[in-house]
Design an enzyme around this catalytic site. Structure first.
Site, PDB file in Angstrom:
ATOM      1  N   ASP A  73       0.814  -1.225   0.000  1.00 11.43           N
ATOM      2  CA  ASP A  73       0.000   0.000   0.000  1.00 11.43           C
ATOM      3  C   ASP A  73       0.845   1.272   0.000  1.00 11.43           C
ATOM      4  OD1 ASP A  73       1.057  -0.003   2.515  1.00 11.43           O
ATOM      5  OD2 ASP A  73      -0.861  -0.044   3.585  1.00 11.43           O
ATOM      6  N   GLN A  78       9.841  27.159  -1.358  1.00 15.44           N
ATOM      7  CA  GLN A  78       8.634  27.919  -0.982  1.00 15.44           C
ATOM      8  C   GLN A  78       8.848  28.545   0.393  1.00 15.44           C
ATOM      9  OE1 GLN A  78       4.857  26.766  -2.232  1.00 15.44           O
ATOM     10  NE2 GLN A  78       4.094  28.691  -1.430  1.00 15.44           N
ATOM     11  N   LYS A  86      14.971  36.450 -14.197  1.00 13.06           N
ATOM     12  CA  LYS A  86      14.010  35.379 -14.507  1.00 13.06           C
ATOM     13  C   LYS A  86      12.660  35.679 -13.870  1.00 13.06           C
ATOM     14  CE  LYS A  86      14.103  31.122 -12.401  1.00 13.06           C
ATOM     15  NZ  LYS A  86      14.685  29.798 -12.140  1.00 13.06           N
ATOM     16  N   ARG A 103       9.146  33.586 -13.323  1.00 12.27           N
ATOM     17  CA  ARG A 103       8.552  32.263 -13.498  1.00 12.27           C
ATOM     18  C   ARG A 103       7.041  32.393 -13.695  1.00 12.27           C
ATOM     19  NH1 ARG A 103       9.886  27.150 -13.191  1.00 12.27           N
ATOM     20  NH2 ARG A 103      12.021  27.397 -12.427  1.00 12.27           N
ATOM     21  N   THR A 123      13.278  20.778 -14.079  1.00 13.88           N
ATOM     22  CA  THR A 123      12.748  20.453 -15.414  1.00 13.88           C
ATOM     23  C   THR A 123      13.736  20.840 -16.521  1.00 13.88           C
ATOM     24  OG1 THR A 123      11.775  22.633 -15.788  1.00 13.88           O
ATOM     25  CG2 THR A 123      10.420  21.018 -14.604  1.00 13.88           C
ATOM     26  N   GLY A 166      13.809  23.824 -17.620  1.00 10.00           N
ATOM     27  CA  GLY A 166      13.171  24.943 -18.318  1.00 10.00           C
ATOM     28  C   GLY A 166      13.972  26.238 -18.225  1.00 10.00           C
ATOM     29  N   THR A 167      14.554  26.481 -17.091  1.00  4.40           N
ATOM     30  CA  THR A 167      15.330  27.719 -16.912  1.00  4.40           C
ATOM     31  C   THR A 167      16.516  27.747 -17.876  1.00  4.40           C
ATOM     32  OG1 THR A 167      14.696  27.844 -14.587  1.00  4.40           O
ATOM     33  CG2 THR A 167      16.688  29.029 -15.224  1.00  4.40           C
TER      34      THR A 167
HETATM   35  C1  R5P Z   1      14.891  28.106  -8.355  1.00  4.86           C
HETATM   36  O1  R5P Z   1      14.777  29.303  -8.309  1.00  4.86           O
HETATM   37  C2  R5P Z   1      16.186  27.392  -8.577  1.00  4.86           C
HETATM   38  O2  R5P Z   1      17.268  28.201  -8.266  1.00  4.86           O
HETATM   39  C3  R5P Z   1      16.336  26.877 -10.001  1.00  4.86           C
HETATM   40  O3  R5P Z   1      16.557  27.964 -10.871  1.00  4.86           O
HETATM   41  C4  R5P Z   1      15.126  26.121 -10.452  1.00  4.86           C
HETATM   42  O4  R5P Z   1      14.778  25.154  -9.501  1.00  4.86           O
HETATM   43  C5  R5P Z   1      15.370  25.454 -11.790  1.00  4.86           C
HETATM   44  O5  R5P Z   1      14.214  24.779 -12.146  1.00  4.86           O
HETATM   45  P1  R5P Z   1      13.957  24.276 -13.628  1.00  4.86           P
HETATM   46  O6  R5P Z   1      15.145  23.444 -14.022  1.00  4.86           O
HETATM   47  O7  R5P Z   1      12.697  23.463 -13.490  1.00  4.86           O
HETATM   48  O8  R5P Z   1      13.767  25.468 -14.491  1.00  4.86           O
END
Ligand code: R5P
Length: 295
Positions: free
Chosen positions: A38, A96, A193, A195, A224, A226-227
């Protein structure tokens, strides 16, 4: 070192924890775990334990790992352990630190409070400290140590990408890129940046001549990708040559890693804070030195 000290870890951390044990000449053992059908976890400690216990566990994919960790800490106390030092190279739930939307739980505070109930000391590496600037603000412990891998990252850049400009994606990254650039004796720039979602970020590069320049991207975390992908698009438009991205903590899945490579970033390089095939930079001596100083 206090002779009554040993280090234990969960199975995924065996290689780095064993290396730390060897560096410190202390005993090492692995905690056994089992998953019930479980999804619940069973945790079994390696007995006997010494009174001064170091528990090694990185907290990527954190939810199950945190539950198992607190079970291990509580069970260790029941077996007579007097002092627990958590060595967690990647400390989760640090991003967070405010309530972005009304009603959101501030996970950094909550997880800090939870773990502080079970441990006496914490040692981590490049925790995501931004608006909250000190680990002690959420980890109410006598000793809460935030180490940085920037020395190791800077040395890696000096050895493999000498002269490349180091680029950090956002204001938070300035602490890491400026320190790494000083070690590598090179220049750095910090982008801006915003987000918009888990995978959507808008990047603005500071104005300068990027044409033909070697660039190494540096940040604390790749998740991910993405940055870095957004930055790569902009840098390519301006004729820069991206050599690699280097992070302390690589949380990237295989699929996302593929997208990073397709975006023109030839390789991801990371420390061994989180087990990943991109690990090239060992944190053994950084962590062992820190443990040595307090035990
Ligand atoms: C957040 O501000 C961290 O410093 C990284 O820039 C962030 O976790 C990168 O996340 P991802 O690879 O998803 O863009």
């Amino acid at each position: 070192m206090n002779p009554n000290t040993m280090i234990i870890c969960f199975s995924e951390g065996e290689t780095p924890a064993r290396a730390i044990a060897e560096s410190l000449s202390i005993d090492y053992a692995t905690i056994a775990t089992k998953k019930f059908p479980d999804g619940e976890s069973l945790v079994r400690l390696p007995l006997p334990l010494k009174k001064n216990l170091i528990i090694y566990r990185s907290l990527d994919r954190p939810n199950d790992k945190i539950i198992e960790l607190i079970m291990a800490c509580d069970a260790a106390r029941a077996k007579g352990v007097e002092h627990i030092c958590l060595v967690t190279p990647y400390l989760a739930y640090m991003r967070q630190d405010i309530e972005n939307q009304p009603g959101e739980a501030i996970s950094q505070t909550i997880i800090g409070k939870l773990l502080s109930n079970y441990i006496d000391e914490i040692i981590t590496v490049d925790p995501h400290l931004h608006r909250v600037t000190s680990l002690n603000q959420n980890y109410h412990l006598h000793t809460a140590i935030a180490l940085s891998a920037t020395q190791q990252i800077g040395e890696y850049i000096a050895e493999h990408y000498k002269g490349a400009i180091i680029l950090g994606p956002d204001a938070e990254s300035e602490q890491w890129v400026s320190a790494a650039a000083e070690i590598a004796e090179t220049d750095f720039v910090v982008a801006n940046k915003v987000r918009h979602g888990d995978r959507e970020v808008h990047i603005t590069l500071p104005q300068r001549d990027y044409k033909g320049k070697d660039i190494v991207l540096v940040d604390d975390i790749i998740s991910t990708g993405g940055t870095f992908i957004s930055i790569a698009k902009l840098l390519k438009q301006q004729g820069a040559e991206i050599k690699a991205c280097i992070v302390t903590h690589c949380l990237c899945s295989e699929l996302d890693e593929q997208k990073v490579l397709e975006a023109g970033i030839p390789s991801i390089i990371s420390t061994d804070s989180v087990p990943h095939h991109s690990n090239r930079i060992a944190l053994t001596e950084l962590l062992a030195d820190s443990i040595r100083q307090i035990h």
